[in-house]
Scaffold this active site. Structure first.
Site, PDB file in Angstrom:
ATOM      1  CB  SER A  25      -0.893  -0.004   1.245  1.00 32.58           C
ATOM      2  OG  SER A  25      -1.691   1.157   1.282  1.00 32.58           O
ATOM      3  CG  LEU A  26       1.408   3.409  -3.561  1.00 29.74           C
ATOM      4  CD1 LEU A  26       0.997   4.265  -4.757  1.00 29.74           C
ATOM      5  CD2 LEU A  26       2.882   3.077  -3.636  1.00 29.74           C
ATOM      6  CE  LYS A  55      -1.577   6.430  -0.593  1.00 27.62           C
ATOM      7  NZ  LYS A  55      -2.888   5.853  -0.943  1.00 27.62           N
ATOM      8  NE  ARG A  76      -3.186  -2.535  -2.120  1.00 25.00           N
ATOM      9  CZ  ARG A  76      -3.027  -2.919  -0.841  1.00 25.00           C
ATOM     10  NH1 ARG A  76      -1.973  -3.609  -0.477  1.00 25.00           N
ATOM     11  NH2 ARG A  76      -3.924  -2.596   0.057  1.00 25.00           N
TER      12      ARG A  76
END
Length: 213
Positions: A25-26, A55, A76
């Site tokens: 996860s960014l 983001k 993801r």
């Protein structure tokens, strides 16, 4: 003819796939101190510069190309396992099924976000709670043709292959293959410059046609 793609195919909906490398996860930052702490933690003070980007607020997606042909598309998920959405991405207008510029025999992984443009969300009468929910709900339709009801957009933020080793080369790869990519900005290292940059980005995000967090 494109309709032949639907004949005899086993539906991919609901199939789980494992990512070759974890899709983390960014992390987002909003203060200069957070960026300086990141630089300190990773001991990258000697780098000539650092790049920043938006983001995106959408659904993370991994695209895999073998020998220039799209062979797998997955969300993801939990970072290790995601959902196969190969059938659905055929209805996302700006995801190429074949690459233009690639090394024969190569395997390329493009990571990015599926977003529903804010303008599309508003014109739809805001049938979804927000653009992010719209992106997720539209892409994950059991009937992939339903995905085509709204013009979703894919925006890449990472490329993984043997040649793309810097953010510049990754984004250049995307440009050569007509893949929409996130915009990067050069940041100064001093605290004042970093905070000025963050404040400017916070204002600019209000004019974008896609969600950011």
């Amino acid at each position: 003819h494109p309709i032949l793609d639907d004949v005899g195919c086993v539906p991919s909906y609901g199939r789980t796939v494992r990512h070759g490398a974890v899709m983390g996860s960014l992390k987002k930052v909003k203060t200069a101190d957070e960026i300086l702490a990141y630089i300190e933690d990773w001991r990258c003070q000697n780098l000539g510069r650092i790049l920043g980007s938006w983001k995106l607020d959408g659904l993370s997606l991994r695209l895999t190309y073998n020998d220039g042909v799209l062979v797998e598309a997955a969300t993801r998920g939990d970072g290790e396992f995601g959902q196969d959405v190969m059938d659905n991405v055929k209805y996302v207008p700006n995801i190429p099924q074949k690459l233009i510029a690639y090394t024969p025999g190569s395997r390329v992984e493009v990571r990015g976000e599926i977003v529903l443009p804010i303008s599309v969300w508003e014109k739809s009468g805001r049938v979804f709670a927000n653009p992010r929910n719209g992106a997720s709900g539209t892409l994950l339709q059991k009937n992939p043709k339903e995905t085509g009801r709204y013009p979703l957009r894919f925006i890449a933020y990472d490329v993984r292959n043997d040649h793309s080793t810097t953010e510049e080369t990754k984004m250049n790869f995307c440009r050569l293959n007509s893949i929409s990519a996130i915009e990067y900005f050069t940041l100064d290292f001093d605290k004042g410059g970093l905070q000025e940059f963050l404040d400017k980005m916070d204002e600019q995000r209000k004019t974008l046609d896609f969600g950011t967090v």
